[in-house]
Design an enzyme around this catalytic site. Structure first.
Site, PDB file in Angstrom:
ATOM      1  N   TYR A 238       0.806  -1.222   0.000  1.00 29.13           N
ATOM      2  CA  TYR A 238       0.000   0.000   0.000  1.00 29.13           C
ATOM      3  C   TYR A 238       0.841   1.276   0.000  1.00 29.13           C
ATOM      4  CZ  TYR A 238      -4.324  -2.632   0.926  1.00 29.13           C
ATOM      5  OH  TYR A 238      -5.404  -3.477   0.834  1.00 29.13           O
TER       6      TYR A 238
ATOM      7  N   LYS B 215       2.548 -14.770   3.606  1.00 36.04           N
ATOM      8  CA  LYS B 215       2.602 -15.671   2.446  1.00 36.04           C
ATOM      9  C   LYS B 215       4.082 -15.924   2.140  1.00 36.04           C
ATOM     10  CE  LYS B 215       0.448 -17.775  -1.028  1.00 36.04           C
ATOM     11  NZ  LYS B 215      -0.573 -18.828  -0.910  1.00 36.04           N
TER      12      LYS B 215
ATOM     13  N   ASP C 293      -3.981 -17.487   2.792  1.00 40.76           N
ATOM     14  CA  ASP C 293      -5.133 -18.178   2.175  1.00 40.76           C
ATOM     15  C   ASP C 293      -5.692 -19.236   3.130  1.00 40.76           C
ATOM     16  OD1 ASP C 293      -2.587 -19.135   1.652  1.00 40.76           O
ATOM     17  OD2 ASP C 293      -3.093 -20.096  -0.246  1.00 40.76           O
TER      18      ASP C 293
ATOM     19  N   ASP D 297      -5.939  -5.999   5.772  1.00 33.12           N
ATOM     20  CA  ASP D 297      -7.133  -5.383   5.185  1.00 33.12           C
ATOM     21  C   ASP D 297      -8.157  -6.469   4.843  1.00 33.12           C
ATOM     22  OD1 ASP D 297      -8.692  -3.365   4.199  1.00 33.12           O
ATOM     23  OD2 ASP D 297      -7.470  -2.956   2.430  1.00 33.12           O
TER      24      ASP D 297
END
Ligand code: NAD
Length: 331
Positions: free
Chosen positions: A123, A170, A203, A227
């Site tokens: 971001y 991740k 995930d 987020d």
């Protein structure tokens, strides 16, 4: 007397922030307001979505209550939220998720907190149009920002009597960036042996949060993952309308709902102001007005237990009627 910077923002911001303001005043909190404009509507009026005076006001007062703001699309402006968070170094995005009796949701008795890193990751706004068929974004993860957000998560867990911190990442794919975040989390965790620590791939965490939310307590995540799991998590407790949030730095804090400006329902008096109301209660607690903050939270809980709620939660009240019900329950 504490002065608070107040930003109504766009869309339903005007309705939900007016509601939160009235409730804060009715709680007996000794505050006054410094009203500023920001967002897409401010951009139409003044040619930019946020002025330096808004940032200066928040920096001076140290605290703000903010409505959702839309980012003007295609005009080259950075999001108001990103601007405020970056310029005031509000590095923590704190999002507690709590079930209420009476509010229909997937699970009961949820009490989770998401601690999202707020200043870097994907971001940071560095994107490049290489050619018409290719665009690139830069993701930045630093040791300094990762350590301080994980430290915050463990300090928060300690203060609130939480049992476990889970780092979301991740790192199996983004070995360098998320790998650094995960390594920092593991290092910081060693300083807090009284709090359990584990990590989960984003995930898998999304699936697991839906199937087994009771396996989590405090979740700490880089910006984008934080987020995503914030919105996902809000669905566990009744949706975006009931999820409060705070952006916290060393010198200032901005309190705001998780939801956006909801243009589809703006101006119809049907928006649920709970998220803004609970954000204002968090704000009062943050500035040392514990009792007033708790009075607001308790009054909201009583409303829900009595079946007093807005339409999207299955109730019959509009935004204003719900606001009045909370005020009545505080008396
Ligand atoms: P949104 O959160 O505004 O709306 C998503 C859905 O949830 C809509 O159907 C909406 O009607 C509903 N909803 C949201 N809040 C509600 C409430 N309080 N009561 C009842 N229903 C509610 O998300 P979006 O549509 O993706 O975004 C709209 C705009 O808001 C965009 O411009 C986006 O950039 C902005 N936004 C701002 C913030 C912020 O300022 N913090 C956060 C998210 C989105």
């Amino acid at each position: 007397m504490q002065t608070i910077t107040l930003i109504y923002g766009d869309g339903i911001g005007k309705e939900v922030i007016a509601s939160a303001k009235a409730i804060v005043e009715a709680s007996g909190a000794n505050v006054d307001w410094e009203v500023h404009e920001a967002g897409a509507e401010a951009c139409d009026k003044y040619g930019k979505p946020i002025d330096d005076a808004v940032i200066a006001s928040i920096a001076q007062n140290g605290v703000a209550l903010k409505g959702p703001t839309a980012t003007p699309i295609g005009k080259g402006f950075r999001s108001v939220n990103v601007e405020i968070r970056k310029r005031l170094d509000l590095y923590v995005n704190l999002r507690p998720l709590r079930s209420f009796d009476g509010v229909k949701s997937l699970y009961e008795n949820i009490d989770l907190t998401i601690v999202r890193e707020n200043t870097e990751g994907l971001y940071i706004g560095i994107e490049k149009q290489v050619d018409e068929n290719r665009a690139e974004a830069t993701k930045v993860i630093t040791r300094q920002a990762s350590e301080r957000i994980v430290n915050y998560a463990f300090d928060y867990a300690t203060k609130m009597g939480k049992q476990k911190v889970t780092a979301i990442h991740k790192a199996n794919i983004m070995k360098l960036t998320d790998g650094l975040f995960l390594n920092c989390a593991k290092e910081v965790a060693k300083k807090y042996p009284h709090i359990a620590f584990n990590d989960k791939i984003i995930d898998a965490a999304c699936m697991d949060l839906v199937l087994n939310p009771y396996g989590y307590d405090v979740l700490v995540a880089p910006n984008l993952y934080g987020d995503i799991i914030s919105d996902l998590g809000s669905a566990l407790v009744g949706g975006l309308g009931v999820a409060p949030g705070a952006n916290i730095g060393e010198k200032a804090a901005v309190f705001e709902a998780v939801h956006g400006s909801a243009p589809d329902i703006a101006g119809k008096d049907i928006a649920n102001p709970t998220s803004a109301i609970l954000s204002s209660a968090m704000m009062l607690k943050h500035i040392g007005m514990e009792q007033e903050g708790k009075r607001i939270e308790d009054a909201v809980a009583v409303c829900f237990a009595n079946g007093q709620m807005t339409g999207e939660l299955g109730g019959t009240l509009g935004c204003k009627a719900f606001t009045n019900a909370v005020i009545q329950n505080m008396k």
